[in-house]
Motif scaffolding. Sequence first.
Motif, PDB file in Angstrom:
ATOM      1  N   MET A  20      49.331 -32.559  34.186  1.00  9.85           N
ATOM      2  CA  MET A  20      48.147 -32.587  33.302  1.00  9.85           C
ATOM      3  C   MET A  20      46.876 -32.573  34.153  1.00  9.85           C
ATOM      4  SD  MET A  20      47.293 -35.325  30.289  1.00  9.85           S
ATOM      5  CE  MET A  20      46.979 -36.680  31.413  1.00  9.85           C
ATOM      6  N   ALA A  21      46.197 -31.469  34.156  1.00  5.83           N
ATOM      7  CA  ALA A  21      44.969 -31.359  34.952  1.00  5.83           C
ATOM      8  C   ALA A  21      43.859 -32.190  34.301  1.00  5.83           C
ATOM      9  CB  ALA A  21      44.537 -29.909  35.057  1.00  5.83           C
ATOM     10  N   ILE A  22      43.031 -32.759  35.144  1.00  5.64           N
ATOM     11  CA  ILE A  22      41.885 -33.514  34.652  1.00  5.64           C
ATOM     12  C   ILE A  22      40.632 -32.708  34.975  1.00  5.64           C
ATOM     13  CG2 ILE A  22      40.578 -35.656  34.929  1.00  5.64           C
ATOM     14  CD1 ILE A  22      43.395 -36.819  35.890  1.00  5.64           C
ATOM     15  N   GLU A  23      39.769 -32.577  33.986  1.00  3.20           N
ATOM     16  CA  GLU A  23      38.542 -31.790  34.188  1.00  3.20           C
ATOM     17  C   GLU A  23      37.565 -32.544  35.092  1.00  3.20           C
ATOM     18  OE1 GLU A  23      37.462 -28.684  32.850  1.00  3.20           O
ATOM     19  OE2 GLU A  23      39.644 -28.561  32.615  1.00  3.20           O
ATOM     20  N   PRO A  24      36.987 -31.867  36.077  1.00  2.00           N
ATOM     21  CA  PRO A  24      35.902 -32.509  36.834  1.00  2.00           C
ATOM     22  C   PRO A  24      34.662 -32.617  35.954  1.00  2.00           C
ATOM     23  CG  PRO A  24      36.170 -30.217  37.519  1.00  2.00           C
ATOM     24  CD  PRO A  24      37.276 -30.501  36.532  1.00  2.00           C
ATOM     25  N   LEU A  25      33.756 -33.497  36.340  1.00  4.86           N
ATOM     26  CA  LEU A  25      32.485 -33.611  35.615  1.00  4.86           C
ATOM     27  C   LEU A  25      31.681 -32.327  35.780  1.00  4.86           C
ATOM     28  CD1 LEU A  25      31.265 -37.208  36.584  1.00  4.86           C
ATOM     29  CD2 LEU A  25      32.571 -36.525  34.562  1.00  4.86           C
ATOM     30  N   SER A  26      30.945 -31.956  34.760  1.00  2.00           N
ATOM     31  CA  SER A  26      29.979 -30.862  34.896  1.00  2.00           C
ATOM     32  C   SER A  26      28.795 -31.362  35.723  1.00  2.00           C
ATOM     33  CB  SER A  26      29.506 -30.419  33.510  1.00  2.00           C
ATOM     34  OG  SER A  26      28.734 -31.465  32.939  1.00  2.00           O
ATOM     35  N   GLU A  27      27.956 -30.437  36.152  1.00  3.31           N
ATOM     36  CA  GLU A  27      26.752 -30.812  36.929  1.00  3.31           C
ATOM     37  C   GLU A  27      25.921 -31.853  36.171  1.00  3.31           C
ATOM     38  OE1 GLU A  27      25.131 -29.515  39.830  1.00  3.31           O
ATOM     39  OE2 GLU A  27      27.007 -28.516  40.408  1.00  3.31           O
ATOM     40  N   GLU A  28      25.780 -31.593  34.888  1.00  2.00           N
ATOM     41  CA  GLU A  28      24.932 -32.465  34.057  1.00  2.00           C
ATOM     42  C   GLU A  28      25.582 -33.852  33.891  1.00  2.00           C
ATOM     43  OE1 GLU A  28      23.831 -30.495  30.441  1.00  2.00           O
ATOM     44  OE2 GLU A  28      23.041 -32.362  29.568  1.00  2.00           O
ATOM     45  N   GLU A  29      26.884 -33.842  33.646  1.00  2.00           N
ATOM     46  CA  GLU A  29      27.591 -35.124  33.503  1.00  2.00           C
ATOM     47  C   GLU A  29      27.540 -35.925  34.809  1.00  2.00           C
ATOM     48  OE1 GLU A  29      31.109 -33.879  30.301  1.00  2.00           O
ATOM     49  OE2 GLU A  29      31.350 -33.419  32.437  1.00  2.00           O
ATOM     50  N   ARG A  30      27.684 -35.227  35.943  1.00  2.00           N
ATOM     51  CA  ARG A  30      27.665 -35.916  37.233  1.00  2.00           C
ATOM     52  C   ARG A  30      26.286 -36.558  37.461  1.00  2.00           C
ATOM     53  NH1 ARG A  30      28.189 -31.974  40.412  1.00  2.00           N
ATOM     54  NH2 ARG A  30      30.420 -31.976  40.857  1.00  2.00           N
ATOM     55  N   ALA A  31      25.234 -35.783  37.188  1.00  2.00           N
ATOM     56  CA  ALA A  31      23.871 -36.298  37.389  1.00  2.00           C
ATOM     57  C   ALA A  31      23.632 -37.530  36.519  1.00  2.00           C
ATOM     58  CB  ALA A  31      22.853 -35.201  37.063  1.00  2.00           C
ATOM     59  N   GLU A  32      24.110 -37.467  35.301  1.00  2.00           N
ATOM     60  CA  GLU A  32      23.942 -38.582  34.361  1.00  2.00           C
ATOM     61  C   GLU A  32      24.716 -39.815  34.844  1.00  2.00           C
ATOM     62  OE1 GLU A  32      25.050 -39.131  29.706  1.00  2.00           O
ATOM     63  OE2 GLU A  32      24.338 -37.126  30.293  1.00  2.00           O
ATOM     64  N   ALA A  33      25.947 -39.577  35.315  1.00  2.00           N
ATOM     65  CA  ALA A  33      26.784 -40.684  35.782  1.00  2.00           C
ATOM     66  C   ALA A  33      26.163 -41.339  37.011  1.00  2.00           C
ATOM     67  CB  ALA A  33      28.192 -40.175  36.103  1.00  2.00           C
ATOM     68  N   LEU A  34      25.706 -40.518  37.968  1.00  2.00           N
ATOM     69  CA  LEU A  34      25.140 -41.069  39.206  1.00  2.00           C
ATOM     70  C   LEU A  34      23.863 -41.841  38.905  1.00  2.00           C
ATOM     71  CD1 LEU A  34      25.694 -38.060  41.640  1.00  2.00           C
ATOM     72  CD2 LEU A  34      27.026 -40.180  41.470  1.00  2.00           C
ATOM     73  N   ASP A  35      23.132 -41.396  37.915  1.00  2.00           N
ATOM     74  CA  ASP A  35      21.905 -42.077  37.509  1.00  2.00           C
ATOM     75  C   ASP A  35      22.235 -43.463  36.925  1.00  2.00           C
ATOM     76  OD1 ASP A  35      19.064 -41.785  37.361  1.00  2.00           O
ATOM     77  OD2 ASP A  35      19.290 -41.830  35.168  1.00  2.00           O
ATOM     78  N   ALA A  36      23.328 -43.533  36.180  1.00  2.00           N
ATOM     79  CA  ALA A  36      23.702 -44.788  35.520  1.00  2.00           C
ATOM     80  C   ALA A  36      24.359 -45.784  36.484  1.00  2.00           C
ATOM     81  CB  ALA A  36      24.637 -44.494  34.355  1.00  2.00           C
ATOM     82  N   LEU A  37      25.072 -45.267  37.487  1.00  2.00           N
ATOM     83  CA  LEU A  37      25.830 -46.141  38.403  1.00  2.00           C
ATOM     84  C   LEU A  37      24.941 -46.546  39.584  1.00  2.00           C
ATOM     85  CD1 LEU A  37      29.247 -44.221  38.337  1.00  2.00           C
ATOM     86  CD2 LEU A  37      28.756 -46.432  37.263  1.00  2.00           C
ATOM     87  N   ASP A  38      24.058 -47.514  39.325  1.00  2.00           N
ATOM     88  CA  ASP A  38      23.050 -47.929  40.309  1.00  2.00           C
ATOM     89  C   ASP A  38      23.625 -48.361  41.645  1.00  2.00           C
ATOM     90  OD1 ASP A  38      20.933 -47.508  38.652  1.00  2.00           O
ATOM     91  OD2 ASP A  38      20.897 -49.569  37.872  1.00  2.00           O
ATOM     92  N   GLU A  39      24.783 -49.011  41.594  1.00  3.99           N
ATOM     93  CA  GLU A  39      25.330 -49.633  42.800  1.00  3.99           C
ATOM     94  C   GLU A  39      26.171 -48.673  43.636  1.00  3.99           C
ATOM     95  OE1 GLU A  39      24.465 -52.602  43.567  1.00  3.99           O
ATOM     96  OE2 GLU A  39      23.499 -53.131  41.670  1.00  3.99           O
ATOM     97  N   TRP A  40      26.330 -47.459  43.155  1.00  5.87           N
ATOM     98  CA  TRP A  40      27.224 -46.514  43.819  1.00  5.87           C
ATOM     99  C   TRP A  40      26.436 -45.411  44.506  1.00  5.87           C
ATOM    100  CZ3 TRP A  40      32.653 -47.073  43.648  1.00  5.87           C
ATOM    101  CH2 TRP A  40      33.092 -48.162  42.892  1.00  5.87           C
TER     102      TRP A  40
END
Lengths: 97, 97
Positions: free
Chosen positions: B1-21
Amino acid sequence: MAIEPLSEEERAEALDALDEWDYDEARDAITRTLTFKDFSEAFAFMTRVALLAEKADHHPEWSNVWNRVEILLTTHDAGGLSHRDVDMAEAIDALVE
Amino acid sequence: MAIEPLSEEERAEALDALDEWDYDEARDAITRTLTFKDFSEAFAFMTRVALLAEKADHHPEWSNVWNRVEILLTTHDAGGLSHRDVDMAEAIDALVE
């Protein structure tokens, strides 16, 4: 309380006895990589090593990726390998025998 | 079962939210380093993360040196960051809040 590093002769003898360990010359350390069936077994092993380490007050530098555990032992207070590393390596070997 | 990578937009949003990472571009991964009072507290934290990881069937690449734990999250099956990493990062953050 400073810990004495191993002498040249003691180091040679220890490395000869510790078949499963490699010598990291740059760090004056010994390393061993272990592979398990899966993460659960790898982490169970790590938990046992953590208990040994806490009891001996001598802690490994180590990493884990799923079923693989890499361990490096050296003694910061001795500036390199000491008898504490040899004792810990032998105790780790005894766990996985 | 392949897992989809984040899109560019999803990645940017995630990195913005994950302050400590921090973002590791070479690995398309996120990393966080945590420091505890001592080895016992660091390993207690690792045990809790191990339980999260096993439950989610998504495991970190991580290392420990005494009171310090370095965690790297990426999804091998997706070839980079996926929602599974974001979920795990949020769960780890919740442990240490």
